[in-house]
Design a protein around this motif. Sequence first.
Motif, PDB file in Angstrom:
ATOM      1  N   LEU A 145       0.817  -1.216   0.000  1.00  0.00           N
ATOM      2  CA  LEU A 145       0.000   0.000   0.000  1.00  0.00           C
ATOM      3  C   LEU A 145       0.853   1.269   0.000  1.00  0.00           C
ATOM      4  O   LEU A 145       0.501   2.267  -0.619  1.00  0.00           O
ATOM      5  N   ASP A 146       1.983   1.198   0.720  1.00  0.00           N
ATOM      6  CA  ASP A 146       2.839   2.383   0.796  1.00  0.00           C
ATOM      7  C   ASP A 146       3.329   2.783  -0.586  1.00  0.00           C
ATOM      8  O   ASP A 146       3.376   3.966  -0.925  1.00  0.00           O
ATOM      9  N   ILE A 147       3.705   1.783  -1.383  1.00  0.00           N
ATOM     10  CA  ILE A 147       4.181   2.081  -2.742  1.00  0.00           C
ATOM     11  C   ILE A 147       3.053   2.719  -3.538  1.00  0.00           C
ATOM     12  O   ILE A 147       3.250   3.707  -4.243  1.00  0.00           O
ATOM     13  N   LYS A 148       1.842   2.158  -3.373  1.00  0.00           N
ATOM     14  CA  LYS A 148       0.703   2.730  -4.102  1.00  0.00           C
ATOM     15  C   LYS A 148       0.465   4.187  -3.703  1.00  0.00           C
ATOM     16  O   LYS A 148      -0.018   4.984  -4.501  1.00  0.00           O
ATOM     17  N   GLU A 149       0.777   4.510  -2.450  1.00  0.00           N
ATOM     18  CA  GLU A 149       0.600   5.900  -2.009  1.00  0.00           C
ATOM     19  C   GLU A 149       1.867   6.723  -2.193  1.00  0.00           C
ATOM     20  O   GLU A 149       1.986   7.836  -1.681  1.00  0.00           O
TER      21      GLU A 149
ATOM     22  N   LEU B 267      21.367   0.457  -5.968  1.00  0.00           N
ATOM     23  CA  LEU B 267      21.265   0.390  -7.426  1.00  0.00           C
ATOM     24  C   LEU B 267      22.093   1.469  -8.110  1.00  0.00           C
ATOM     25  O   LEU B 267      22.447   2.469  -7.491  1.00  0.00           O
ATOM     26  N   ASP B 268      22.360   1.277  -9.398  1.00  0.00           N
ATOM     27  CA  ASP B 268      23.045   2.346 -10.140  1.00  0.00           C
ATOM     28  C   ASP B 268      22.012   3.351 -10.643  1.00  0.00           C
ATOM     29  O   ASP B 268      20.803   3.128 -10.549  1.00  0.00           O
ATOM     30  N   TYR B 269      22.477   4.444 -11.197  1.00  0.00           N
ATOM     31  CA  TYR B 269      21.610   5.568 -11.550  1.00  0.00           C
ATOM     32  C   TYR B 269      20.433   5.164 -12.437  1.00  0.00           C
ATOM     33  O   TYR B 269      19.281   5.500 -12.172  1.00  0.00           O
ATOM     34  N   LEU B 270      20.734   4.389 -13.482  1.00  0.00           N
ATOM     35  CA  LEU B 270      19.681   4.045 -14.443  1.00  0.00           C
ATOM     36  C   LEU B 270      18.609   3.142 -13.842  1.00  0.00           C
ATOM     37  O   LEU B 270      17.407   3.367 -14.036  1.00  0.00           O
ATOM     38  N   GLN B 271      19.071   2.147 -13.093  1.00  0.00           N
ATOM     39  CA  GLN B 271      18.110   1.233 -12.443  1.00  0.00           C
ATOM     40  C   GLN B 271      17.217   2.009 -11.478  1.00  0.00           C
ATOM     41  O   GLN B 271      16.019   1.779 -11.369  1.00  0.00           O
ATOM     42  N   ARG B 272      17.857   2.950 -10.741  1.00  0.00           N
ATOM     43  CA  ARG B 272      17.109   3.748  -9.766  1.00  0.00           C
ATOM     44  C   ARG B 272      16.027   4.569 -10.472  1.00  0.00           C
ATOM     45  O   ARG B 272      14.879   4.620 -10.049  1.00  0.00           O
ATOM     46  N   ARG B 273      16.420   5.213 -11.579  1.00  0.00           N
ATOM     47  CA  ARG B 273      15.473   6.018 -12.352  1.00  0.00           C
ATOM     48  C   ARG B 273      14.274   5.192 -12.801  1.00  0.00           C
ATOM     49  O   ARG B 273      13.133   5.654 -12.761  1.00  0.00           O
ATOM     50  N   LYS B 274      14.557   3.962 -13.202  1.00  0.00           N
ATOM     51  CA  LYS B 274      13.509   3.075 -13.694  1.00  0.00           C
ATOM     52  C   LYS B 274      12.464   2.804 -12.594  1.00  0.00           C
ATOM     53  O   LYS B 274      11.263   2.864 -12.827  1.00  0.00           O
ATOM     54  N   ILE B 275      12.989   2.540 -11.396  1.00  0.00           N
ATOM     55  CA  ILE B 275      12.072   2.223 -10.292  1.00  0.00           C
ATOM     56  C   ILE B 275      11.297   3.453  -9.838  1.00  0.00           C
ATOM     57  O   ILE B 275      10.098   3.393  -9.567  1.00  0.00           O
ATOM     58  N   ILE B 276      11.973   4.577  -9.791  1.00  0.00           N
ATOM     59  CA  ILE B 276      11.268   5.812  -9.413  1.00  0.00           C
ATOM     60  C   ILE B 276      10.176   6.117 -10.439  1.00  0.00           C
ATOM     61  O   ILE B 276       9.063   6.536 -10.082  1.00  0.00           O
ATOM     62  N   HIS B 277      10.468   5.855 -11.688  1.00  0.00           N
ATOM     63  CA  HIS B 277       9.465   6.041 -12.739  1.00  0.00           C
ATOM     64  C   HIS B 277       8.257   5.133 -12.489  1.00  0.00           C
ATOM     65  O   HIS B 277       7.105   5.555 -12.591  1.00  0.00           O
ATOM     66  N   LEU B 278       8.563   3.884 -12.130  1.00  0.00           N
ATOM     67  CA  LEU B 278       7.476   2.938 -11.841  1.00  0.00           C
ATOM     68  C   LEU B 278       6.599   3.448 -10.703  1.00  0.00           C
ATOM     69  O   LEU B 278       5.365   3.475 -10.792  1.00  0.00           O
ATOM     70  N   ILE B 279       7.242   3.878  -9.614  1.00  0.00           N
ATOM     71  CA  ILE B 279       6.461   4.342  -8.456  1.00  0.00           C
ATOM     72  C   ILE B 279       5.643   5.573  -8.819  1.00  0.00           C
ATOM     73  O   ILE B 279       4.493   5.731  -8.407  1.00  0.00           O
ATOM     74  N   LYS B 280       6.257   6.439  -9.610  1.00  0.00           N
ATOM     75  CA  LYS B 280       5.570   7.687  -9.964  1.00  0.00           C
ATOM     76  C   LYS B 280       4.365   7.444 -10.861  1.00  0.00           C
ATOM     77  O   LYS B 280       3.299   8.013 -10.648  1.00  0.00           O
TER      78      LYS B 280
END
Lengths: 299, 299
Positions: free
Chosen positions: A204-208, A222-235
Motif C-alpha cells: 500500500l505504501d508504494i501505491k501511495e 542500485l546504479d543511476y539508471l536502475q534507480r530512475r527506472k524504479i522511481i518512474h514505476l512508483i511515480k
Amino acid sequence: MKSKVPLLNIITRYILKRKGKQIRPLFVFLCAEVCGGTSESSFTGASLIELLHTATLVHDDVVDESFHRRGLFSVNALWKNKIAVLAGDYLLSKGLLIAIENNEFNLLRIVSEATREMSEGELMQLEKARKLDVSEAVYFEIIRKKTASLIASCCAIGASSAGADQQMVKQMHTCGQAIGIAFQIKDDLMDFDMNSQTGKPKGLDIKEKKMTLPLIYMLGELDYLQRRKIIHLIKYNHNDQEKVKKLVEQVKISGGIDYAEKKMKEYQQQAINILSGFPESEAKKSLENLIRFTIERKR
Amino acid sequence: MKSKVPLLNIITRYILKRKGKQIRPLFVFLCAEVCGGTSESSFTGASLIELLHTATLVHDDVVDESFHRRGLFSVNALWKNKIAVLAGDYLLSKGLLIAIENNEFNLLRIVSEATREMSEGELMQLEKARKLDVSEAVYFEIIRKKTASLIASCCAIGASSAGADQQMVKQMHTCGQAIGIAFQIKDDLMDFDMNSQTGKPKGLDIKEKKMTLPLIYMLGELDYLQRRKIIHLIKYNHNDQEKVKKLVEQVKISGGIDYAEKKMKEYQQQAINILSGFPESEAKKSLENLIRFTIERKR
C-alpha cells in the motif's frame, strides 16, 4: 467528552466504539510507574495524548479520503469531510482544554512541540512524495517527527507526571523516540508482509508513493539508471498491481527487509538500554514487554 | 513562522500575501491600551489569536470546498485538501506553542475555551442546517459560539495582557462578545445587500441553507403552512436563482432586515455602554470607532 451539541455526542460515542490499541496512554502510565508512580497528572496526560492522537486520525482519514478505520466506517465516510474536520478540531481543543483546566503546563509544553513536529513531518512526507528523493537521513527525520515525537511525548509526560527531574524526563523522551522510530519501521515492514486473506504482500505504501526504509535501502544499492527506472514505476505505475508485486519481490531480494529489521532492532535495543538505568519493577518489565510488542505485533 | 519544511514556508508566505483586515489583533491591542497599556504579552496574544483565526479559515475552505479567499486562491485549491488540513493544524499548534513558550497560561486559558466553542458552534450550525429548525434563541447561541467567542477572547486577552484584574477582564470579555454578535449579524445582513457588480442581492447564506436572523424573523411572522412552504424552498430549491431572489424580497418586505439591524445596534450599544465605564483616551476613541466600523463596513 459530553457536549451540549447532540451531533458531537453521537460522533464521540461512535469514535469510542472503534477505539484502537490505546498504546499511547499505556506508555504514559508505564513510564510514570517506572519513574516513581502514576498521579492525577498521569491521567490528564494520557487523556490529552489520546485525544490528540484521535484528532489526528480523524483528520488523516479526511486527508487520505479513507472510508474505513479499524473495521468500521471513518467519521468522514459517515458525516462528510466538513463535520470530520470540525470534529477533529474539537477533539484537539478539548484535549488541550483538559490540560489547561488542570494547570498542566509542563505536559502542554511537551505535547505542543510534538503536535507541531507531527504536522511538519506529514507535510515533509507529502512534499517528498512528489519528487521521491528521500535519502535515509530524510526518512529518519520524517518518521522521527511524524510518529516518534508523539510516543516520545508519552514517555516524557509519564515521567513528568510522576515528578521526575528534568534529566529523567529527557531520558524518557529519548527512550520514547527510539520506540517510536522502531514502531514506524515495523509499520513499514508490515506493508511487505503477506496479506493473510489474499496471500499477497500489501504494497500500500508504494501505491501511495510513500518511501519506506526497505525501499530506500534498495534504491541506494542500485546504479543511476536502475534507480530512475524504479522511481518512474512508483511515480506513474503505482496502480499496476503486477508491477508493484514485482517491486516488492525485488526489495526482498535486495536485502532491504533485512536491513530495515536490523535498524528496527537497533532502535529497540537503544530504548531497552536507556531503561536499564532504571530500578527493576513490575512496571519496568511491562514496559519492556510493550516495547517488544511494538516490533512483534501483527497489526 | 519560518519552518524547516520548505513547503510550509511557501504556504505561510502565500497566506501572508492574502492577509485580511486583521481586525482581531486590533481588538487585542486597543483593549490592552484601554486597560492600562500594551505589553509583550499583548503581542503574544495578538499572534496567538491571528494564527488561530487563520487556521480556522484554512480549515473552513476545505470544509466548504471554497477555492477562493480574499481574491486569491484558497490553500486547498492550490495544494489540495490533504495539505490544507495539515497546514491548518500546523498554524493552530504554532499559535499555541508561541503562547506556551512565553508562559502565557492566562492567555491560553482564555483562548482554548473559545476554540472549543468555535467548533461546537460550527457543528451546531451544520446540524441545524439539515432540519432548518433554528429559533432565534438557537441562532444567538450559534453565533455567540461561532463568531463572538473569539472576539470576546481578543478583548479579554487585551485586558489580561495589560495586567487588568479579573473583573475588568470579564467586562472586556462581555464587551467583545457583544461586538462579535453585532459583527455576525452584520455579516448576515450583507448577504441581503446588493452585489455591486450584478446589482442583485447575494443570498449565498440561503444557498448554503444557513438560517440568518432576517430570515428567522420572517419565519416567526408566518403561519404554519407558509413557513413549511419556505422551508421546503430552502431545503430543495436553494439552487434556484429566481426563487432565492424572491425569498430575499419577501424577507425585506416582512421587516426582517429592519429587525436584524435593530438587534445589531442593540449589541453595539451594549458594547459602547461597557466601554463608557473606562477612562477617556485616544485608544478608547479608536476602539469605539472600530466597533462602529464592524457594523458599517461594506465587506
